[in-house]
Design a protein around this motif. Structure first.
Motif, PDB file in Angstrom:
ATOM      1  N   PHE A  95      37.581  51.003  44.322  1.00  0.00           N
ATOM      2  CA  PHE A  95      37.588  49.958  43.314  1.00  0.00           C
ATOM      3  C   PHE A  95      37.604  50.635  41.952  1.00  0.00           C
ATOM      4  O   PHE A  95      37.317  51.826  41.829  1.00  0.00           O
ATOM      5  N   VAL A 125      38.458  37.408  44.474  1.00  0.00           N
ATOM      6  CA  VAL A 125      38.510  38.691  45.166  1.00  0.00           C
ATOM      7  C   VAL A 125      37.534  38.639  46.337  1.00  0.00           C
ATOM      8  O   VAL A 125      36.520  37.939  46.292  1.00  0.00           O
ATOM      9  N   LEU A 141      35.705  41.099  49.503  1.00  0.00           N
ATOM     10  CA  LEU A 141      35.442  42.410  50.087  1.00  0.00           C
ATOM     11  C   LEU A 141      35.270  42.272  51.592  1.00  0.00           C
ATOM     12  O   LEU A 141      34.384  41.558  52.060  1.00  0.00           O
ATOM     13  N   TYR A 200      26.644  47.170  45.299  1.00  0.00           N
ATOM     14  CA  TYR A 200      27.247  46.561  44.109  1.00  0.00           C
ATOM     15  C   TYR A 200      26.187  45.990  43.167  1.00  0.00           C
ATOM     16  O   TYR A 200      26.437  45.873  41.960  1.00  0.00           O
ATOM     17  N   TRP A 244      38.968  45.739  49.235  1.00  0.00           N
ATOM     18  CA  TRP A 244      38.927  44.571  48.364  1.00  0.00           C
ATOM     19  C   TRP A 244      40.279  43.867  48.429  1.00  0.00           C
ATOM     20  O   TRP A 244      41.327  44.496  48.256  1.00  0.00           O
TER      21      TRP A 244
END
Length: 263
Positions: A118, A141, A143, A155, A206
């Protein structure tokens, strides 16, 4: 859904790396109506996809040893170097150290604890894409990861992202939003690879979603243009009609015709 009111931790840029950038530009131009504009002779072939004069994505040529064709999602950071250090401390990896991009901002390419690449974008003159959440632009988006809890912890440490359980008729979805913003600022989600066998074969990654006016028509057009349909057009109650695709070179993305928001 995404907007261009970017806050720290939210996606603010996206680009595709392709072994045939001219071919990719032709594909996405025919699919979404994008036009490709070079960033100039000093940009190494990098350029911008634009729709109605707004930049919606970037694109760059890739060669041997630079990984497979793929879309990369970038997240806003106030300090790309500090975010890079946080990723290392959280057992991620640095694929490309922070660097200044011709005064437009600072970028870095990282990988999370599961190896998913990413990007980080620290804005300067360029804050991010010019359009989001509208037809032809990035709107969500997702994941795909082998371990939701580990990804959520990573994250959160690196970008301050928060997760929440979002109920759906078929089960519970893990939503993702910037720190302190709450469910109203959801910009994506996390999906366990165990629930997506087709994704498990390709490994964690992603996945960007682009808003379209008619998912079925876009899927049909994508097939004619040489794309692979990875998940046929499917209606998700309360969300919209979506499909997962790969462009002619293998870069994976999704499209969605979102349901109008409920009053």
């Amino acid at each position: 859904m995404l907007t261009t009111r970017f806050v720290d931790g939210a996606p603010n840029w996206i680009d595709v790396g392709s072994p045939d950038l001219d071919g990719a530009a032709a594909f996405y131009g025919a699919l979404f109506g994008w036009r490709f504009r070079s960033a100039g002779p000093d940009a190494g072939g990098y350029g911008f996809f634009q729709l109605d004069g707004k930049t919606v994505a970037g694109g760059m040529p890739t060669g041997p040893g630079q990984g497979p064709p793929a879309w990369t999602v970038y997240f806003r950071s106030q300090d790309a170097r500090a975010t890079t250090e946080a990723a290392e401390q959280a057992h991620g990896r640095v694929l490309s150290q922070p660097l200044d991009v011709m005064g437009e901002g600072h970028m870095a390419i990282l990988a999370d604890q599961a190896g998913v690449p990413f990007g980080i974008w620290q804005p300067a003159r360029t804050t991010g894409v010019d359009a989001a959440g509208e037809p032809g632009a990035l709107c969500w988006v997702e994941l795909y990861t082998p371990d939701i809890a580990a990804a959520a912890a990573f994250y959160h440490k690196v970008l301050g992202l928060e997760t929440s359980a979002v109920p759906f008729p078929a089960g519970t979805y893990t939503g993702v939003n910037p720190a302190g913003a709450g469910d109203d600022a959801l910009f994506g989600g996390m999906v366990p690879l165990a629930d997506a066998p087709a994704e498990a074969e390709a490994g964690p990654y992603w996945l960007p979603y682009f808003e379209v006016r008619d998912t079925d028509a876009v899927v049909e057009r994508a097939e004619r243009l040489g794309a692979t349909v990875r998940l046929p057009a499917t209606t998700v109650e309360g969300v919209g009609r979506t499909a997962r695709l790969a462009d002619p070179y293998g870069a994976r993305f999704a499209v969605i015709t979102s349901e109008p928001p409920q009053d």
